[in-house]
Design a protein around this motif. Structure first.
Motif, PDB file in Angstrom:
ATOM      1  N   LEU A  30       9.427  -1.081   2.115  1.00  0.00           N
ATOM      2  CA  LEU A  30       8.180  -0.670   1.473  1.00  0.00           C
ATOM      3  C   LEU A  30       8.242   0.757   0.939  1.00  0.00           C
ATOM      4  O   LEU A  30       7.627   1.070  -0.086  1.00  0.00           O
ATOM      5  CB  LEU A  30       7.015  -0.814   2.460  1.00  0.00           C
ATOM      6  CG  LEU A  30       6.694  -2.234   2.925  1.00  0.00           C
ATOM      7  CD1 LEU A  30       5.412  -2.251   3.743  1.00  0.00           C
ATOM      8  CD2 LEU A  30       6.585  -3.190   1.747  1.00  0.00           C
ATOM      9  N   TYR A  31       8.972   1.619   1.621  1.00  0.00           N
ATOM     10  CA  TYR A  31       9.075   3.003   1.136  1.00  0.00           C
ATOM     11  C   TYR A  31       9.814   3.059  -0.197  1.00  0.00           C
ATOM     12  O   TYR A  31       9.352   3.683  -1.158  1.00  0.00           O
ATOM     13  CB  TYR A  31       9.800   3.858   2.182  1.00  0.00           C
ATOM     14  CG  TYR A  31      10.156   5.231   1.679  1.00  0.00           C
ATOM     15  CD1 TYR A  31       9.191   6.226   1.574  1.00  0.00           C
ATOM     16  CD2 TYR A  31      11.470   5.534   1.294  1.00  0.00           C
ATOM     17  CE1 TYR A  31       9.515   7.490   1.094  1.00  0.00           C
ATOM     18  CE2 TYR A  31      11.806   6.787   0.817  1.00  0.00           C
ATOM     19  CZ  TYR A  31      10.822   7.767   0.720  1.00  0.00           C
ATOM     20  OH  TYR A  31      11.144   9.005   0.231  1.00  0.00           O
ATOM     21  N   GLU A  32      10.976   2.419  -0.258  1.00  0.00           N
ATOM     22  CA  GLU A  32      11.759   2.439  -1.492  1.00  0.00           C
ATOM     23  C   GLU A  32      11.029   1.717  -2.618  1.00  0.00           C
ATOM     24  O   GLU A  32      11.075   2.155  -3.781  1.00  0.00           O
ATOM     25  CB  GLU A  32      13.128   1.809  -1.245  1.00  0.00           C
ATOM     26  CG  GLU A  32      14.035   2.600  -0.318  1.00  0.00           C
ATOM     27  CD  GLU A  32      14.505   3.906  -0.931  1.00  0.00           C
ATOM     28  OE1 GLU A  32      14.386   4.061  -2.167  1.00  0.00           O
ATOM     29  OE2 GLU A  32      14.991   4.766  -0.176  1.00  0.00           O
ATOM     30  N   TYR A  66       9.861   3.361  -6.110  1.00  0.00           N
ATOM     31  CA  TYR A  66      10.321   2.814  -7.387  1.00  0.00           C
ATOM     32  C   TYR A  66       9.147   2.550  -8.334  1.00  0.00           C
ATOM     33  O   TYR A  66       9.207   2.899  -9.523  1.00  0.00           O
ATOM     34  CB  TYR A  66      11.095   1.520  -7.136  1.00  0.00           C
ATOM     35  CG  TYR A  66      11.373   0.731  -8.393  1.00  0.00           C
ATOM     36  CD1 TYR A  66      12.387   1.112  -9.268  1.00  0.00           C
ATOM     37  CD2 TYR A  66      10.620  -0.405  -8.707  1.00  0.00           C
ATOM     38  CE1 TYR A  66      12.635   0.396 -10.430  1.00  0.00           C
ATOM     39  CE2 TYR A  66      10.867  -1.124  -9.859  1.00  0.00           C
ATOM     40  CZ  TYR A  66      11.875  -0.718 -10.717  1.00  0.00           C
ATOM     41  OH  TYR A  66      12.115  -1.424 -11.865  1.00  0.00           O
ATOM     42  N   THR A  67       8.089   1.943  -7.824  1.00  0.00           N
ATOM     43  CA  THR A  67       6.935   1.647  -8.681  1.00  0.00           C
ATOM     44  C   THR A  67       6.263   2.922  -9.176  1.00  0.00           C
ATOM     45  O   THR A  67       5.774   2.975 -10.315  1.00  0.00           O
ATOM     46  CB  THR A  67       5.913   0.788  -7.928  1.00  0.00           C
ATOM     47  OG1 THR A  67       5.537   1.457  -6.710  1.00  0.00           O
ATOM     48  CG2 THR A  67       6.499  -0.567  -7.586  1.00  0.00           C
ATOM     49  N   GLN A  68       6.255   3.969  -8.358  1.00  0.00           N
ATOM     50  CA  GLN A  68       5.662   5.228  -8.790  1.00  0.00           C
ATOM     51  C   GLN A  68       6.493   5.894  -9.875  1.00  0.00           C
ATOM     52  O   GLN A  68       5.952   6.397 -10.864  1.00  0.00           O
ATOM     53  CB  GLN A  68       5.507   6.178  -7.594  1.00  0.00           C
ATOM     54  CG  GLN A  68       4.431   5.772  -6.603  1.00  0.00           C
ATOM     55  CD  GLN A  68       4.401   6.675  -5.383  1.00  0.00           C
ATOM     56  OE1 GLN A  68       5.376   7.366  -5.081  1.00  0.00           O
ATOM     57  NE2 GLN A  68       3.285   6.673  -4.670  1.00  0.00           N
ATOM     58  N   GLU A  69       7.822   5.885  -9.696  1.00  0.00           N
ATOM     59  CA  GLU A  69       8.686   6.568 -10.665  1.00  0.00           C
ATOM     60  C   GLU A  69       8.824   5.777 -11.960  1.00  0.00           C
ATOM     61  O   GLU A  69       9.009   6.363 -13.024  1.00  0.00           O
ATOM     62  CB  GLU A  69      10.064   6.794 -10.038  1.00  0.00           C
ATOM     63  CG  GLU A  69      10.052   7.780  -8.880  1.00  0.00           C
ATOM     64  CD  GLU A  69      11.410   7.939  -8.236  1.00  0.00           C
ATOM     65  OE1 GLU A  69      12.331   7.156  -8.605  1.00  0.00           O
ATOM     66  OE2 GLU A  69      11.567   8.814  -7.364  1.00  0.00           O
ATOM     67  N   SER A  70       8.754   4.462 -11.874  1.00  0.00           N
ATOM     68  CA  SER A  70       8.904   3.647 -13.087  1.00  0.00           C
ATOM     69  C   SER A  70       7.624   3.573 -13.903  1.00  0.00           C
ATOM     70  O   SER A  70       7.660   3.174 -15.069  1.00  0.00           O
ATOM     71  CB  SER A  70       9.357   2.230 -12.709  1.00  0.00           C
ATOM     72  OG  SER A  70       8.366   1.591 -11.913  1.00  0.00           O
ATOM     73  N   TYR A 119      -1.629   2.907   0.397  1.00  0.00           N
ATOM     74  CA  TYR A 119      -2.841   2.963  -0.442  1.00  0.00           C
ATOM     75  C   TYR A 119      -2.845   4.206  -1.321  1.00  0.00           C
ATOM     76  O   TYR A 119      -3.151   4.131  -2.519  1.00  0.00           O
ATOM     77  CB  TYR A 119      -4.083   2.947   0.443  1.00  0.00           C
ATOM     78  CG  TYR A 119      -5.381   3.041  -0.330  1.00  0.00           C
ATOM     79  CD1 TYR A 119      -5.973   1.916  -0.889  1.00  0.00           C
ATOM     80  CD2 TYR A 119      -6.019   4.279  -0.493  1.00  0.00           C
ATOM     81  CE1 TYR A 119      -7.160   2.010  -1.605  1.00  0.00           C
ATOM     82  CE2 TYR A 119      -7.195   4.385  -1.205  1.00  0.00           C
ATOM     83  CZ  TYR A 119      -7.762   3.251  -1.752  1.00  0.00           C
ATOM     84  OH  TYR A 119      -8.937   3.362  -2.468  1.00  0.00           O
ATOM     85  N   SER A 120      -2.508   5.352  -0.751  1.00  0.00           N
ATOM     86  CA  SER A 120      -2.608   6.617  -1.479  1.00  0.00           C
ATOM     87  C   SER A 120      -1.329   7.028  -2.185  1.00  0.00           C
ATOM     88  O   SER A 120      -1.354   7.819  -3.127  1.00  0.00           O
ATOM     89  CB  SER A 120      -3.020   7.740  -0.526  1.00  0.00           C
ATOM     90  OG  SER A 120      -1.999   7.969   0.440  1.00  0.00           O
ATOM     91  N   GLY A 121      -0.199   6.502  -1.716  1.00  0.00           N
ATOM     92  CA  GLY A 121       1.078   6.917  -2.276  1.00  0.00           C
ATOM     93  C   GLY A 121       1.626   8.180  -1.649  1.00  0.00           C
ATOM     94  O   GLY A 121       2.676   8.682  -2.070  1.00  0.00           O
TER      95      GLY A 121
END
Length: 586
Positions: free
Chosen positions: A363-365, A369-373, A475-477
């Motif tokens: 879940l961390y990776e 990934y979703t945040q950076e992409s 939830y918050s990132g």
């Protein structure tokens, strides 16, 4: 007169070989039996010596039907497996594919000469031959022809304290049905087994057997003595309940000894590990292990190989993980409780390997990934609800078995299906039973419960705290309690969740490290060595995380209750209204 002549011959043999204790014991026994009306002395028959055949020699022929040696065990076998049991081992045939084994260069696939060893006999271990058995049930992948193990879960076998080889003296649960008996054990019967202690002879250098009883006055045991007491049935039953054993296969190249050239295993893609696992991708590394993806040449499955670093402490901790995975998998045969599945484990090239099912990203990776992409937000409230429910179900299963996970964090929750939002909990290496001697140093710092930080007794509820931290982070990132000094984490907890109960501060063994006598938070500046007092800024979970769903916010605060006495159990958490709320399709 024949009995007297036999007796005299036996006495003469014992006397000439320095077995004075045996001579004395037989004489006393003869006198006693003569007084009781017996006129003939029956000598006990000791078991025949074990015949050890090195792996580089052909095994002895079998006379009994159905016991022929497998033709597969020929001189071209590439690897030999030494099981942890003294009388069982397996021989693994290497793959015939045109792929290099273990490394790309010939030199890296060979054992180097042995490092200096103070014990002269340590470098040339003997390995037993055994018949290849395709019905071996000691491992867990699906059954495939020609493999060294088949497809059912291996049951844990319990240890008995009866030092006998005959089946009639073994408990039913101890018998190892997964491996054939050693050929030299076939003729051993229960009546041929005796209890022997080995002592140093006063007149001979070699070790000789002594059948005489142990003197009660001799309280201290010598280092080379084995107690020859026969346990009673009550002791055997008690030990059966307390101990269990599993076999660790040791795989090595035939006719080679010595240590590896490098302490750390060199991971090379497109090579075969242990003649079975074709390495296809490097997945990552952690503090004490590396993880690769591999293709199982026997089962045809893609699997995950966890390679434990060559360190004694890491090895011991990983053995605990194997024990726990075997235990939880055995009680979950239909894979219903969201716990990682164990397929295989073995020791190879001075490293412990753990083979498990292959899952997706943690879940961390995945969140990183979703945040950076810049893609679509994945961790929506419906998906967080599904993740929370599955984690709670996994924890409920572990807790009902008496196990505390002790290291729940985003890195230890892996995605099984992105589309269906299915997850699994992994890494039981830090887990423990509630009845263990619990350590003060458990859980990763950002997910550590306050009772652990304060040095209070803890229980399974620390896993609930970790889950609350994980859901807030997804939830918050952002990490709810960043990896800072403990005192700063405590200050942040107080700011978001309220003050710590005075009773907890008074009972905590670590309280004085972070609180003054008046229970004010303090911090010692390392540069100036001055004491600084910390006053937390009051806030709330809702404001800090910008939560607009009141049910979700209440659920987080429910899990993140500072006092473990008021924190819910897993069953209570599963009954929370937020988990019963319907958001629609994921």
């Amino acid at each position: 007169m024949a009995p007297e002549m036999d007796f005299a011959a036996v006495l003469d043999f014992l006397r000439r070989n320095g077995l004075r204790h045996c001579e004395s014991a037989l004489t006393e026994e003869l006198i006693e039996k003569s007084r009781s009306g017996f006129h003939k002395l029956f000598l006990p028959m000791p078991p025949p010596p074990l015949i050890i055949t090195p792996a580089n020699q052909k095994p002895p022929p079998r006379e009994s039907t159905g016991g022929e040696w497998s033709s597969d065990c020929s001189s071209d076998c590439e690897f030999v497996t030494a099981a942890s049991s003294d009388s069982t081992s397996n021989i693994i045939r290497s793959s015939s594919q045109a792929v290099s084994d273990d490394s790309g260069s010939p030199s890296s696939s060979k054992f180097s000469t042995a490092r200096d060893c103070p014990v002269s006999g340590m470098q040339n271990d003997q390995f037993f031959w055994c018949k290849y058995d395709s019905n071996d049930e000691n491992a867990m992948p699906p059954e495939t022809g020609g493999c060294d193990f088949a497809g059912n879960l291996g049951e844990d076998k319990f240890i008995t304290s009866v030092p006998a080889i005959g089946d009639s003296l073994m408990s039913e649960s101890y018998k190892d049905y997964s491996s054939p008996p050693h050929p030299c054990h076939d003729d051993l019967k229960a009546e041929n087994v005796c209890y022997v202690k080995y002592v140093k002879s006063e007149h001979r250098d070699e070790t000789t057997p002594d059948f005489s009883p142990k003197k009660d006055s001799d309280n201290a045991l010598a280092a080379d003595e084995i107690i020859d007491c026969e346990p009673n049935n009550d002791e055997v039953l008690h030990r059966d309940e307390d101990y269990e054993v599993f076999d660790l296969r040791i795989i090595h190249r035939k006719n080679r000894t010595g240590f590896e050239q490098h302490k750390e295993l060199q991971i090379v893609l497109n090579t075969i590990v242990a003649g079975r696992y074709y390495v296809t991708e490097f997945l990552g590394s952690a503090a004490f292990s590396s993880v690769v993806q591999a293709h199982d040449l026997c089962s045809g499955m893609d699997v995950c190989l966890k390679i434990i670093k060559n360190d004694k402490d890491f090895f011991d901790q990983s053995l605990d993980e194997i024990k726990l995975l075997k235990y939880v998998n055995k009680h979950d045969p239909f894979d219903e409780h969201h716990i990682l599945r164990l397929y295989d484990y073995f020791y190879y090239k001075e490293h412990l390997f753990i083979v498990t099912e292959l899952l997706r990203a943690n879940l961390y990776e995945f969140q990183k990934y979703t945040q950076e992409s810049g893609g679509e937000l994945y961790f929506t409230l419906p998906r967080l609800q599904a993740i929370a429910r599955q984690c709670l179900e996994a924890l409920l299963y572990l807790h009902e078995l008496g196990i505390i996970h002790c290291d729940l964090k985003p890195e230890n929750i892996l995605v099984k299906s992105y589309r269906r939002c299915e997850i699994k909990v992994i890494d039981l290496g830090s887990s423990c039973f509630e009845t263990d001697n619990l350590s003060l140093y458990v859980q990763s710092r950002s997910y550590r419960a306050p009772e652990v930080m304060l040095g209070l007794p803890y229980d399974r509820k620390i896993d609930l705290w970790s889950l609350g931290c994980i859901l807030a982070e997804l939830y918050s990132g952002e990490v709810l309690f960043p990896n800072e000094a403990i005192v700063l984490l405590l200050a942040r907890m107080i700011a978001l969740l309220g003050p710590i109960d005075l009773d907890m501060l008074q009972r905590g063994e670590e309280t004085n490290k972070y609180f003054t006598e008046e229970y004010d938070l303090y911090y010692i500046d390392e540069e100036t060595n001055e004491v600084e007092y910390i006053i937390p800024d009051e806030s709330s979970i809702e404001r800090h995380l910008h939560i607009f769903d009141s049910l979700f916010a209440d659920f987080l605060k429910y899990l993140l209750e500072i006092n473990p006495m008021r924190r819910p159990t897993v069953k209570e958490a599963l009954m929370h209204p937020w988990l019963r709320h319907t958001y629609g399709e994921i």
